[in-house]
Every structure is written in structure tokens, then in C-alpha cells.
Design a protein around this motif. Structure first.
Motif, PDB file in Angstrom:
ATOM      1  N   ILE A 168       1.010  -0.986   0.007  1.00 22.27           N
ATOM      2  CA  ILE A 168       0.057  -0.094  -0.023  1.00 22.27           C
ATOM      3  C   ILE A 168       0.853   1.434  -0.135  1.00 22.27           C
ATOM      4  CG2 ILE A 168      -1.694   1.391   1.398  1.00 22.27           C
ATOM      5  CD1 ILE A 168      -2.875  -1.148   2.211  1.00 22.27           C
ATOM      6  N   GLU A 169       0.617   2.290  -0.824  1.00 21.67           N
ATOM      7  CA  GLU A 169       1.222   3.334  -0.790  1.00 21.67           C
ATOM      8  C   GLU A 169       0.053   4.536  -0.718  1.00 21.67           C
ATOM      9  OE1 GLU A 169       4.449   4.939  -3.419  1.00 21.67           O
ATOM     10  OE2 GLU A 169       2.868   6.044  -4.118  1.00 21.67           O
ATOM     11  N   ALA A 170       0.095   5.382   0.271  1.00 20.71           N
ATOM     12  CA  ALA A 170      -0.917   6.340   0.888  1.00 20.71           C
ATOM     13  C   ALA A 170      -0.559   7.596   1.063  1.00 20.71           C
ATOM     14  CB  ALA A 170      -1.866   5.634   2.136  1.00 20.71           C
ATOM     15  N   ASP A 171      -1.047   8.591   0.258  1.00 19.60           N
ATOM     16  CA  ASP A 171      -0.839   9.985   0.653  1.00 19.60           C
ATOM     17  C   ASP A 171      -2.099  10.776   0.750  1.00 19.60           C
ATOM     18  OD1 ASP A 171       1.600   9.200  -0.346  1.00 19.60           O
ATOM     19  OD2 ASP A 171       1.623  10.678  -2.125  1.00 19.60           O
ATOM     20  N   VAL A 221       5.883  -2.679   2.849  1.00 20.82           N
ATOM     21  CA  VAL A 221       4.557  -3.145   2.843  1.00 20.82           C
ATOM     22  C   VAL A 221       3.519  -2.278   2.999  1.00 20.82           C
ATOM     23  CG1 VAL A 221       3.337  -5.360   3.590  1.00 20.82           C
ATOM     24  CG2 VAL A 221       5.890  -5.337   3.970  1.00 20.82           C
ATOM     25  N   PHE A 222       3.644  -1.547   4.136  1.00 21.61           N
ATOM     26  CA  PHE A 222       2.609  -0.439   4.146  1.00 21.61           C
ATOM     27  C   PHE A 222       3.320   0.940   4.227  1.00 21.61           C
ATOM     28  CE2 PHE A 222       0.891  -4.219   6.209  1.00 21.61           C
ATOM     29  CZ  PHE A 222      -0.143  -4.324   5.384  1.00 21.61           C
ATOM     30  N   LYS A 223       3.117   1.801   3.529  1.00 26.43           N
ATOM     31  CA  LYS A 223       3.704   3.196   3.422  1.00 26.43           C
ATOM     32  C   LYS A 223       2.508   4.131   3.633  1.00 26.43           C
ATOM     33  CE  LYS A 223       7.148   6.258   2.794  1.00 26.43           C
ATOM     34  NZ  LYS A 223       8.293   6.318   3.902  1.00 26.43           N
ATOM     35  N   ILE A 224       2.321   4.752   4.869  1.00 27.14           N
ATOM     36  CA  ILE A 224       1.127   5.523   5.299  1.00 27.14           C
ATOM     37  C   ILE A 224       1.711   6.924   5.328  1.00 27.14           C
ATOM     38  CG2 ILE A 224      -0.838   6.281   6.329  1.00 27.14           C
ATOM     39  CD1 ILE A 224      -1.075   3.196   4.772  1.00 27.14           C
ATOM     40  N   ARG A 225       1.755   8.058   4.640  1.00 31.07           N
ATOM     41  CA  ARG A 225       2.167   9.087   4.656  1.00 31.07           C
ATOM     42  C   ARG A 225       1.452  10.434   4.409  1.00 31.07           C
ATOM     43  NH1 ARG A 225       6.040   8.347  -0.577  1.00 31.07           N
ATOM     44  NH2 ARG A 225       4.474   8.418  -2.089  1.00 31.07           N
ATOM     45  N   ARG A 226       2.117  11.484   4.337  1.00 31.31           N
ATOM     46  CA  ARG A 226       1.629  12.840   3.498  1.00 31.31           C
ATOM     47  C   ARG A 226       0.175  13.101   4.208  1.00 31.31           C
ATOM     48  NH1 ARG A 226       4.388  11.737  -2.261  1.00 31.31           N
ATOM     49  NH2 ARG A 226       6.580  11.978  -1.629  1.00 31.31           N
ATOM     50  N   GLY A 227      -0.040  13.095   5.404  1.00 31.94           N
ATOM     51  CA  GLY A 227      -1.317  13.304   6.023  1.00 31.94           C
ATOM     52  C   GLY A 227      -2.384  12.403   5.750  1.00 31.94           C
ATOM     53  N   SER A 228      -2.040  11.258   5.430  1.00 26.52           N
ATOM     54  CA  SER A 228      -3.247  10.357   5.254  1.00 26.52           C
ATOM     55  C   SER A 228      -3.414   9.467   6.436  1.00 26.52           C
ATOM     56  CB  SER A 228      -2.605   9.029   4.096  1.00 26.52           C
ATOM     57  OG  SER A 228      -3.772   8.390   3.906  1.00 26.52           O
ATOM     58  N   CYS A 230       5.426   4.966   8.429  1.00 21.61           N
ATOM     59  CA  CYS A 230       4.250   5.999   8.623  1.00 21.61           C
ATOM     60  C   CYS A 230       5.048   7.503   8.531  1.00 21.61           C
ATOM     61  CB  CYS A 230       3.437   6.100   9.790  1.00 21.61           C
ATOM     62  SG  CYS A 230       2.302   4.521   9.943  1.00 21.61           S
ATOM     63  N   THR A 231       6.421   7.519   8.202  1.00 15.05           N
ATOM     64  CA  THR A 231       6.813   8.680   7.937  1.00 15.05           C
ATOM     65  C   THR A 231       7.357   9.166   6.343  1.00 15.05           C
ATOM     66  OG1 THR A 231       9.157   7.634   7.891  1.00 15.05           O
ATOM     67  CG2 THR A 231       8.232   7.839  10.067  1.00 15.05           C
ATOM     68  N   ASP A 232       7.551  10.304   6.252  1.00 17.51           N
ATOM     69  CA  ASP A 232       7.978  10.736   4.780  1.00 17.51           C
ATOM     70  C   ASP A 232       8.223  12.408   5.097  1.00 17.51           C
ATOM     71  OD1 ASP A 232       7.572   9.960   1.817  1.00 17.51           O
ATOM     72  OD2 ASP A 232       6.880  12.239   2.067  1.00 17.51           O
ATOM     73  N   ASP A 275       4.298  13.105   7.673  1.00 19.71           N
ATOM     74  CA  ASP A 275       3.892  11.705   8.266  1.00 19.71           C
ATOM     75  C   ASP A 275       2.457  11.484   8.066  1.00 19.71           C
ATOM     76  OD1 ASP A 275       6.802  11.755   8.728  1.00 19.71           O
ATOM     77  OD2 ASP A 275       6.457  11.735  10.826  1.00 19.71           O
ATOM     78  N   ALA A 276       2.139  10.188   8.695  1.00 17.55           N
ATOM     79  CA  ALA A 276       0.725   9.938   8.489  1.00 17.55           C
ATOM     80  C   ALA A 276      -0.038  10.446   9.501  1.00 17.55           C
ATOM     81  CB  ALA A 276       0.715   8.302   8.941  1.00 17.55           C
ATOM     82  N   ASN A 277      -1.275  10.804   9.324  1.00 15.50           N
ATOM     83  CA  ASN A 277      -2.071  11.230  10.230  1.00 15.50           C
ATOM     84  C   ASN A 277      -2.318  10.620  11.492  1.00 15.50           C
ATOM     85  OD1 ASN A 277      -4.962  11.858  11.477  1.00 15.50           O
ATOM     86  ND2 ASN A 277      -4.739  13.472  10.155  1.00 15.50           N
ATOM     87  N   GLY A 278      -2.329  11.166  12.693  1.00 14.83           N
ATOM     88  CA  GLY A 278      -2.287  10.457  14.033  1.00 14.83           C
ATOM     89  C   GLY A 278      -3.297   9.341  14.254  1.00 14.83           C
ATOM     90  N   SER A 279      -4.727   9.502  13.382  1.00 13.47           N
ATOM     91  CA  SER A 279      -5.761   8.746  13.658  1.00 13.47           C
ATOM     92  C   SER A 279      -5.361   7.292  12.712  1.00 13.47           C
ATOM     93  CB  SER A 279      -6.918   9.411  13.109  1.00 13.47           C
ATOM     94  OG  SER A 279      -6.811   9.594  11.695  1.00 13.47           O
TER      95      SER A 279
END
Length: 394
Positions: free
Chosen positions: A268-271, A305-312, A336-338, A342-346
């Protein structure tokens, strides 16, 4: 893209679209027997099952059968292109010049059945990833920051304020050998959903052997159920620009022997916003994923495997990761860093995982402290019985 450039591009595209409508007035009002690039009936001289391309300028239903897609096929509003069960569209290996796109306000009705799916594939004798573009839907659903934008490829509008917008119905559809690349920053995917609303129904989709992502969401809130993703060169599932829908029962795999990857392939790539350029926009991505399996049996490296970033954000539950014995360790399991945020705290990820080369504790929660719950095990994830219609061997 800076604001001035974007406004100029939108103005030019709007002018060209208006000019095309003027040129096609005879065809839409009554065909004069001359080709003009607009298909208004199956008797239209622009319609050729062996040379399918151009604009759909009326409600068109293609009989079940085989068609050769030789260029861009553009469904214009307010029309619907209907494909019957068992239809096979074989795209000429023309790279980025061959694709299907549904404009805002138009619809694709592609409802196959388990026994007679609808197939989009390459017509090459030895097909490979990237032989053709792919399938694109453009809707009026919200994107991060509001307003509208222009697609990454082939320059069409998407985005708006209608969360219930419908771009049609897709079920029991296969997409193969797509994902042609314009350059390193602009690529087609298997299925690309731009600002697609939850009035659209998408279920029982299988995407194989793409040259970029299997599926990518640019904003919108469409829900997808029963998704099979096989051998993507880049990401198996990707979202950006405020996507807020649900993905239920997804099985994503790189098979043994697969080696063709991008520089940073991910499960997963998540922005949250487009390319991390707009961290202060409202409406950042926050989808819900339930019942997901990611399998890597290939000897190609995963960046994450999971990249959650940029406010997502994301709510990921009942996820299973299985790492084959010959698969090298990913650079990170959950990251969860970028540098662009970084990813949203939720963000919350609940995952069961196993694999000799998999460090399930290699997780980075980021500055906003996303919740990451990973346990060792080999059960859970997607219900593979939902994909029996594909004939895929699990």
C-alpha cells in the motif's frame, strides 16, 4: 503544478472540448455519413469493432463479442457505454495512446458475470505489462482541497462536490497488461479512479501484470469490494488526494518468479494530498480497508509493505501479510514517515504477518504516532472464495 499553469491548462482543455463539440454537432444531431471521430450508433461510420477508438457521443451498447481497441476510447457526458457479459476488449499494443476513459458525467456499465466476465487485455502475441494504458473513471466527488483538477494522464477534469456521483457499474471485470508510462511521473494504472463517487458500484475486479499500480484512487469516496491484484510493477494499492471510500476483501500478490519492479514498490502507498505538496488542505485521505491479504512470493524487493504518509489516515483491520521464503526483507514493514509529511495520527493498522525474512517489529509510527498493531500468525485476511470466478490459483 503551479496555479497559473493549472488555470491555463484548464482553459486550453475547455476550449478544445468546446471545439470538438462544435465539430461533432452533425454527428450528435444526425449522422451525415462522414467520419468525425464520434460514435453515435453501431451504424455510425466511426464504429468499427476491429478499430475501436474515438468518442462515445450517445448511449452505446456493445453486443457480447471481441473488439480491438486501437486508440483512446472516450465516453462523453451524459452518455453511457454498456459492455455485455463475455465481452473481450483487446488493446493494440500502442502504449499510452490506447486506453478507455469515462469523463465526468458519463458512465461505464460493465457488468460481467462469474461465468462470463468482461476482459480488457492486450492483443499482442506475447503480451507484457504496459502494452496499453488502462481503464480510467473521472467523477465529481470531492478531492482534497476541494474544486477540480486535471488527470495525471490524457488531461481530463475530475473532482467536485457530489459525494454520491456515479460513474457507472463495474463487476466481474479483468484488466491485464496495462499501465503504460508517459514518463517517470506520469503513468497509467490498471484501474484509475479520479474523484469517483460512492454512487459508482465496483466489485469483483481482477487486475493482472500492470506496469505501474494495479489500482489507484485520486480522491473521491467510491467503495470497492472483492479486488484481486496480481504482479504490479509498482504499488499493489495506491491512494492520494483525499480518498475516503472503503475497500473490502482485497487479495494482493506478487507471484514466485516475478522480478520486474519500480524503484519503490509497495503493498500500500497512501498519500493524504497530491504528492505531499498541500499538507494544509482539508479533506485528506482516510479510507477504511477490511479483509486484506498481501502475499510476496517473488524475489523482488519491496520498499515497504505499508507506506502511510503525507497526512493520510487509514483504518486497516483484518489484514494478513505472508512473506515467501525466497522473498527478500522489505526495507520497512510499516512506515508512517515521509519527508513531505507523516501519516495522520488517527491512522490505525491491525495486521497479522508471517515470513522468515519479515521483521514484524520494523515499524515507524511517525511524528503523529499512528497506531500499529502487528502480531505473528498466518490466518485472517481476504476471503479467497470470492475470487473463484477468476480461476486464479491461491
Amino acid at each position: 503544478m503551479n496555479t497559473i499553469k493549472k488555470v491555463l491548462m484548464l482553459s486550453v482543455i475547455a476550449g478544445l472540448f468546446a471545439a470538438c463539440n462544435d465539430d461533432d454537432s452533425k454527428d450528435n444531431g444526425g449522422n451525415d455519413g462522414q467520419k468525425n471521430g464520434v460514435i453515435t450508433s453501431l451504424d455510425d461510420p466511426d464504429y468499427d469493432a476491429n478499430d475501436l477508438k474515438g468518442a462515445i457521443g450517445a448511449d452505446i451498447e456493445l453486443p457480447a463479442g471481441e473488439y480491438t481497441l486501437t486508440g483512446g476510447l472516450i465516453v462523453r457526458p451524459p452518455y453511457t457505454l454498456t459492455l455485455n457479459p463475455g465481452t473481450k476488449i483487446k488493446a493494440a499494443a500502442g502504449g499510452t495512446n490506447v486506453y478507455v476513459i469515462v469523463e465526468q458525467g458519463a458512465k461505464l456499465d460493465a457488468q460481467g458475470t462469474a461465468g462470463a466476465p468482461i476482459v480488457f487485455t492486450s492483443n499482442a502475441s506475447s503480451p507484457v505489462a504496459g502494452d496499453w494504458g488502462g481503464v480510467i473513471l473521472c467523477g465529481y466527488a470531492p478531492i482534497s482541497g476541494g474544486g477540480s483538477a486535471v488527470t495525471e494522464v490524457v488531461d481530463h477534469f475530475y473532482g467536485g462536490d457530489d459525494a454520491n456521483d456515479s460513474s457507472g457499474k463495474l463487476s466481474h471485470v479483468e484488466i491485464r497488461y496495462s499501465g503504460a508510462r508517459i514518463n517517470g511521473e506520469k503513468e497509467f494504472n490498471g484501474l484509475t479512479l479520479y474523484g469517483v463517487g460512492k454512487g459508482t458500484t465496483i466489485s469483483d475486479i481482477a487486475i493482472y501484470d500492470g506496469d505501474d499500480d494495479t489500482i489507484e484512487f485520486f480522491g473521491g469516496n467510491v467503495n470497492v469490494t472483492n479486488l484481486l491484484c496480481v504482479n504490479a510493477k509498482d504499488d499493489l494499492v495506491d491512494w492520494t488526494q483525499g480518498y475516503k471510500g472503503t475497500i473490502t476483501n482485497v487479495y494482493a500478490i506478487r507471484k514466485a518468479g516475478y522480478t520486474d519492479t519500480s524503484s519503490d514498490p509497495r503493498g500500500i502507498e497512501a498519500d493524504g494530498n497530491l504528492d505531499g505538496l498541500y499538507p494544509d488542505q482539508t479533506g485528506q485521505s482516510s479510507p477504511t480497508i477490511t479483509g486484506m491479504t498481501i502475499v510476496n512470493n517473488a524475489d523482488a524487493v519491496f520498499s515497504d509493505v505499508f507506506k502511510i504518509r503525507r497526512g493520510s489516515s487509514v483504518t486497516l483491520t483484518n489484514a494478513l501479510v505472508k512473506w515467501g521464503s525466497n522473498a527478500p526483507a522489505p526495507e520497512d514493514f510499516v512506515d508512517c514517515t515521509d519527508s513531505a509529511g507523516d501519516a495522520n495520527g488517527s491512522a490505525t493498522l491491525t495486521v497479522v504477518a508471517s515470513g522468515a525474512n519479515l521483521d514484524i517489529n520494523d515499524n515507524k509510527a511517525g511524528a503523529n504516532n499512528a497506531t500499529i498493531n502487528v502480531t505473528e500468525g498466518s490466518t485472517g485476511g481476504a476471503d479467497t472464495s470470492a475470487f473463484s470466478w477468476t480461476g486464479f490459483s491461491f
